[in-house]
Structure formats: structure tokens, C-alpha cells
Design a protein around this motif. Structure first.
Motif, PDB file in Angstrom:
ATOM      1  N   PRO A  36       0.591  -1.026   0.046  1.00  0.00           N
ATOM      2  CA  PRO A  36      -0.368   0.015  -0.355  1.00  0.00           C
ATOM      3  C   PRO A  36       0.949   1.098   0.302  1.00  0.00           C
ATOM      4  CG  PRO A  36      -0.878  -1.908   1.700  1.00  0.00           C
ATOM      5  CD  PRO A  36       0.652  -2.257   0.921  1.00  0.00           C
ATOM      6  N   PHE A  37       2.326   0.690   0.267  1.00  0.00           N
ATOM      7  CA  PHE A  37       2.718   2.004   0.582  1.00  0.00           C
ATOM      8  C   PHE A  37       3.304   2.663  -0.602  1.00  0.00           C
ATOM      9  CE2 PHE A  37       6.843   4.302   0.859  1.00  0.00           C
ATOM     10  CZ  PHE A  37       7.282   5.061   1.709  1.00  0.00           C
ATOM     11  N   PHE A  38       3.139   1.928  -1.664  1.00  0.00           N
ATOM     12  CA  PHE A  38       4.055   2.312  -2.726  1.00  0.00           C
ATOM     13  C   PHE A  38       2.690   2.634  -3.596  1.00  0.00           C
ATOM     14  CE2 PHE A  38       7.280  -0.739  -1.026  1.00  0.00           C
ATOM     15  CZ  PHE A  38       7.806  -0.060  -1.950  1.00  0.00           C
ATOM     16  N   GLY A  39       1.890   2.907  -3.664  1.00  0.00           N
ATOM     17  CA  GLY A  39       0.405   2.881  -4.465  1.00  0.00           C
ATOM     18  C   GLY A  39       0.792   4.431  -4.604  1.00  0.00           C
ATOM     19  N   PRO A  40       1.317   6.273  -3.698  1.00  0.00           N
ATOM     20  CA  PRO A  40       1.213   7.217  -4.277  1.00  0.00           C
ATOM     21  C   PRO A  40       2.195   7.586  -4.374  1.00  0.00           C
ATOM     22  CG  PRO A  40       0.230   6.457  -1.656  1.00  0.00           C
ATOM     23  CD  PRO A  40       1.094   5.624  -1.834  1.00  0.00           C
ATOM     24  N   LEU A  41       3.201   5.935  -4.034  1.00  0.00           N
ATOM     25  CA  LEU A  41       4.589   7.085  -5.452  1.00  0.00           C
ATOM     26  C   LEU A  41       4.320   6.721  -6.823  1.00  0.00           C
ATOM     27  CD1 LEU A  41       7.144   5.285  -2.976  1.00  0.00           C
ATOM     28  CD2 LEU A  41       6.841   7.553  -2.791  1.00  0.00           C
ATOM     29  N   ALA A  42       3.761   5.386  -6.613  1.00  0.00           N
ATOM     30  CA  ALA A  42       3.611   4.804  -8.162  1.00  0.00           C
ATOM     31  C   ALA A  42       2.273   6.697  -8.727  1.00  0.00           C
ATOM     32  CB  ALA A  42       2.757   3.922  -8.569  1.00  0.00           C
ATOM     33  N   GLY A  43       1.921   6.748  -8.340  1.00  0.00           N
ATOM     34  CA  GLY A  43       0.686   8.118  -8.087  1.00  0.00           C
ATOM     35  C   GLY A  43       1.755   8.649  -9.265  1.00  0.00           C
ATOM     36  N   LEU A  44       2.972   9.403  -8.040  1.00  0.00           N
ATOM     37  CA  LEU A  44       3.653  10.503  -8.412  1.00  0.00           C
ATOM     38  C   LEU A  44       4.323  10.788  -9.118  1.00  0.00           C
ATOM     39  CD1 LEU A  44       4.999  11.450  -5.035  1.00  0.00           C
ATOM     40  CD2 LEU A  44       3.490  12.621  -6.558  1.00  0.00           C
ATOM     41  N   LEU A  45       4.650   8.684  -9.740  1.00  0.00           N
ATOM     42  CA  LEU A  45       5.737   8.821 -11.130  1.00  0.00           C
ATOM     43  C   LEU A  45       5.283   8.951 -12.050  1.00  0.00           C
ATOM     44  CD1 LEU A  45       8.401   7.184 -12.417  1.00  0.00           C
ATOM     45  CD2 LEU A  45       6.764   5.176 -11.507  1.00  0.00           C
ATOM     46  N   GLY A  46       3.457   8.291 -12.277  1.00  0.00           N
ATOM     47  CA  GLY A  46       2.633   8.014 -13.089  1.00  0.00           C
ATOM     48  C   GLY A  46       2.117  10.565 -13.962  1.00  0.00           C
ATOM     49  N   ILE A  47       2.475  10.770 -12.728  1.00  0.00           N
ATOM     50  CA  ILE A  47       2.238  12.511 -12.698  1.00  0.00           C
ATOM     51  C   ILE A  47       4.156  12.604 -13.655  1.00  0.00           C
ATOM     52  CG2 ILE A  47       2.973  14.787 -12.263  1.00  0.00           C
ATOM     53  CD1 ILE A  47       0.487  13.864 -10.431  1.00  0.00           C
ATOM     54  N   TRP A  48       4.379  11.903 -13.270  1.00  0.00           N
ATOM     55  CA  TRP A  48       6.149  12.797 -14.234  1.00  0.00           C
ATOM     56  C   TRP A  48       6.187  12.243 -15.484  1.00  0.00           C
ATOM     57  CZ3 TRP A  48      10.131   8.837 -15.144  1.00  0.00           C
ATOM     58  CH2 TRP A  48      11.645   9.462 -15.513  1.00  0.00           C
ATOM     59  N   ALA A  49       5.660  10.917 -15.442  1.00  0.00           N
ATOM     60  CA  ALA A  49       5.836  10.079 -16.484  1.00  0.00           C
ATOM     61  C   ALA A  49       5.382  11.169 -17.465  1.00  0.00           C
ATOM     62  CB  ALA A  49       5.518   8.912 -16.761  1.00  0.00           C
ATOM     63  N   SER A  50       3.878  11.307 -17.501  1.00  0.00           N
ATOM     64  CA  SER A  50       3.834  12.645 -17.982  1.00  0.00           C
ATOM     65  C   SER A  50       4.031  13.198 -18.598  1.00  0.00           C
ATOM     66  CB  SER A  50       2.168  12.584 -18.012  1.00  0.00           C
ATOM     67  OG  SER A  50       1.412  10.756 -16.794  1.00  0.00           O
ATOM     68  N   VAL A  51       4.567  14.046 -17.811  1.00  0.00           N
ATOM     69  CA  VAL A  51       5.497  15.439 -17.975  1.00  0.00           C
ATOM     70  C   VAL A  51       6.758  15.234 -18.781  1.00  0.00           C
ATOM     71  CG1 VAL A  51       6.741  17.297 -17.089  1.00  0.00           C
ATOM     72  CG2 VAL A  51       4.915  16.829 -15.784  1.00  0.00           C
ATOM     73  N   GLN A  52       7.252  14.173 -18.550  1.00  0.00           N
ATOM     74  CA  GLN A  52       8.651  13.439 -19.252  1.00  0.00           C
ATOM     75  C   GLN A  52       8.487  12.670 -21.223  1.00  0.00           C
ATOM     76  OE1 GLN A  52      12.047  13.695 -18.923  1.00  0.00           O
ATOM     77  NE2 GLN A  52      10.979  14.585 -16.606  1.00  0.00           N
ATOM     78  N   PHE A  53       6.834  12.946 -21.200  1.00  0.00           N
ATOM     79  CA  PHE A  53       6.480  12.067 -22.507  1.00  0.00           C
ATOM     80  C   PHE A  53       5.807  13.524 -22.598  1.00  0.00           C
ATOM     81  CE2 PHE A  53       2.679  12.073 -25.362  1.00  0.00           C
ATOM     82  CZ  PHE A  53       3.088  10.542 -25.444  1.00  0.00           C
ATOM     83  N   LEU A  54       5.599  14.387 -22.863  1.00  0.00           N
ATOM     84  CA  LEU A  54       5.149  16.231 -23.081  1.00  0.00           C
ATOM     85  C   LEU A  54       6.596  16.472 -23.037  1.00  0.00           C
ATOM     86  CD1 LEU A  54       2.543  17.989 -21.515  1.00  0.00           C
ATOM     87  CD2 LEU A  54       2.059  16.743 -23.398  1.00  0.00           C
ATOM     88  N   ASN A  55       7.913  16.538 -22.817  1.00  0.00           N
ATOM     89  CA  ASN A  55       9.137  16.730 -22.901  1.00  0.00           C
ATOM     90  C   ASN A  55       8.933  16.265 -23.784  1.00  0.00           C
ATOM     91  OD1 ASN A  55       8.343  18.732 -21.173  1.00  0.00           O
ATOM     92  ND2 ASN A  55       9.636  17.132 -19.120  1.00  0.00           N
ATOM     93  N   TRP A  56       9.258  14.996 -24.429  1.00  0.00           N
ATOM     94  CA  TRP A  56       9.947  14.173 -25.368  1.00  0.00           C
ATOM     95  C   TRP A  56       9.563  14.652 -26.282  1.00  0.00           C
ATOM     96  CZ3 TRP A  56       7.233  10.336 -27.404  1.00  0.00           C
ATOM     97  CH2 TRP A  56       8.563   8.973 -28.330  1.00  0.00           C
ATOM     98  N   GLN A  57       8.318  14.703 -26.830  1.00  0.00           N
ATOM     99  CA  GLN A  57       7.141  14.824 -27.430  1.00  0.00           C
ATOM    100  C   GLN A  57       7.691  16.519 -27.863  1.00  0.00           C
ATOM    101  OE1 GLN A  57       5.524  13.414 -29.528  1.00  0.00           O
ATOM    102  NE2 GLN A  57       5.415  11.733 -28.772  1.00  0.00           N
TER     103      GLN A  57
END
Length: 314
Positions: free
Chosen positions: A110-131
């Protein structure tokens, strides 16, 4: 008799009021619909006549555009060239965050749920930067051809505004799309400095800044724009080859920067696979949670440092 006339007068006034109210509501609704359609056309969020796709989450998109976050997101999406509205991207990002949250919580602890959510936000921002970076690279590769077209058009006696419109028709995306935006801005009265300045802000690069500066100075003060563009064409061709060689040499370092955090996440799955429930017991205490956060922070620092050390400005 007078009472009967008063009743008829009152009834007539009431009916007239109802009719006017219905007409007023209809006019208000049609005016609001026309306004929304105009906003959609201007912001490229509506259905394109004769083709295109229907946009989703239009109400959320309009509300999001009124905020500072929505305006920044709109500019970022415009720089990437993706056919996605801010509202659609925001909903997709929330869906990805929720999915990663549930996956991290179910597969690890359960502790990794919020961390995975933050990873999703970071991945979305990185995807925009990559594009965005990919679009900038494609635009830079088209700059020599763009400078050549502008030089030939101005040498033939065409005005710079006309030359930009011609280049927008001849070049493929992304240069054709970006120059079409510049031509549209010039057509509605924007100055050459403002239109080209917004282009440089959308796709920042040294090569584009040099080209924009050359065009702005030539348009403002006159001069030998043809000779300057031809010299710039040769310089851009040389920089294009140099950038390709540097990118090839640094491809291994780039892959290493992404492999470091992937190895860290893979180690977590390996630990949980070897001994089921190990991560849940480890993160059950504040000390274990602090160690996990510190480990993720160190992986992030390593990723950033490797990317910074491998960045070479040409």
C-alpha cells in the motif's frame, strides 16, 4: 364587463411575457452555443468540418483553459504537435495516475500506491517534454530547407510575408504547420517580430533563434537578406550533421540514464517475488518508509546527473 376586460388583458400580458421569455431563452442558448463553437474553432478543439474527430471533455477543457495551469498545458501541447486538448490530456493523466496507484498498491505494498501515482505524473510530464524535443529536432532538420526556400523566394522579388506563406505550403510538418501559424498571425495584423518571436518561444533552439533574428533584422532595417539566408543555409547544414554525430555518440549514455531507475524498480519486484510480503513488512515502519523514499530520491538524482553530464550544446 370591466372585470372581464381586465382578465383578458392580464391573460394577454402573461402570454406575451411567456412568449418573450421563451424567445429570450432560445436566443441566449443559441448565442452561448455559437460562442462555444467559436472558442472551439479558435482553440482547435472542435470538430473540423468535413473531417477530424470529435473532442472529448469539452466542458472540462474550457474550464481548464481559464486557469494558469491550463494555459501552460495548452502551450506545452501546442509545442508537441499532439492532437490532444488540455482537457483530454488532463483526464488521461489522471487515469494513468489512478491505474499506477492501484497497480503499485496491489502488486507491491500500500505504501507504493502514492509513489506510483507520482511516477505517473512525472511520466506524463516527461512524455510531453520528449514529444516537444522530438518536434524541435524535426524542425531543426528542416531549417536548412526552410532557409533555402526563403532565400529563393526573396531573390525572386517576393515579400518576406509571401515567402513565409509559400514555405508553409511546400514544407511538411512540423515546419509547414508552424509557418502556417505564422502566416495566419501576419494575415490578421500581427507584426513580423511578434509572429516570429512566438514561433521561437514554441520551439526554442539556437538555430531557430538565429534564423528568426536574421529575418527580423532584415525585415526591420532592410539589407541583403538573400545573401544572409544562403550563408545561414550552409551553417545550418553543418550544424545538422554535427548534431547527428553527437547524438549518435551519446546514445549509450542516454540509455544508461533510463536503465538506472528501471533497475531500481525491477529490484523491488524481485524482492517481493522472492519473499511474498517483504515490501509490505519493510514499509510498515517509518524507518523502512524513509529508506524507500531516500532510495527513490537517489535514483532520481542519478538520472538527472547522468542526463546533465551527457548534455552537450552544439
Amino acid at each position: 364587463m370591466e372585470l372581464h376586460d381586465l382578465v383578458r388583458l392580464t391573460t394577454g400580458v402573461a402570454l406575451l411575457t411567456c412568449v418573450l421569455a421563451v424567445v429570450g431563452v432560445h436566443v441566449y442558448a443559441s448565442g452561448r452555443a455559437q460562442r462555444a463553437a467559436l472558442i472551439d474553432r479558435l482553440s482547435h478543439t472542435g470538430t473540423v468540418p468535413g473531417g477530424g474527430r470529435r473532442r472529448r471533455f469539452s466542458d472540462l477543457d474550457r474550464r481548464l483553459r481559464r486557469t494558469a495551469l491550463g494555459r501552460k498545458l495548452e502551450l506545452r501541447l501546442a509545442a508537441t504537435g499532439l492532437d490532444v486538448t488540455p482537457g483530454e490530456f488532463f483526464v488521461y493523466m489522471l487515469a494513468a495516475v489512478a491505474a499506477l496507484w492501484l497497480i503499485g498498491q496491489a502488486t507491491l505494498a500500500p505504501f507504493f500506491g502514492p509513489l506510483a501515482g507520482l511516477l505517473g505524473i512525472w511520466a506524463s510530464v516527461q512524455f510531453l517534454n520528449w514529444q516537444r524535443q522530438k518536434r524541435i529536432e524535426r524542425f531543426i532538420n528542416q531549417l536548412p530547407e526552410l532557409a533555402r526556400i526563403l532565400a529563393n523566394a526573396t531573390q525572386a522579388g517576393l515579400a518576406l510575408r509571401t515567402a513565409i506563406g509559400m514555405a508553409a505550403e511546400e514544407l511538411e510538418a512540423p515546419a509547414g504547420e508552424e509557418l502556417a501559424k505564422v502566416a495566419d498571425q501576419l494575415a490578421i495584423g500581427h507584426s513580423m517580430d511578434d509572429a516570429l518571436g512566438e514561433l521561437a518561444e514554441r520551439l526554442p533552439s539556437r538555430e531557430l533563434v538565429v534564423l528568426v533574428t536574421t529575418l527580423v533584422l532584415s525585415n526591420r532595417a532592410g539589407g541583403q537578406v538573400v545573401g544572409a539566408l544562403r550563408n545561414l543555409t550552409e551553417t545550418l547544414e553543418e550544424r545538422k550533421e554535427t548534431r547527428r554525430e553527437v547524438r549518435t555518440q551519446l546514445s549509450q549514455v542516454t540509455m544508461t540514464s533510463y536503465a538506472v531507475p528501471v533497475l531500481g524498480i525491477g529490484a523491488l519486484f524481485l524482492m517481493n517475488g522472492v519473499k511474498d510480503g517483504a515490501l509490505e513488512r519493510m514499509t510498515g515502519s517509518p524507518v523502512g518508509q524513509a529508506c524507500v523514499v531516500i532510495a527513490f530520491a537517489l535514483y532520481a538524482v542519478g538520472f538527472v546527473l547522468i542526463r546533465r553530464m551527457s548534455r552537450i550544446d552544439v
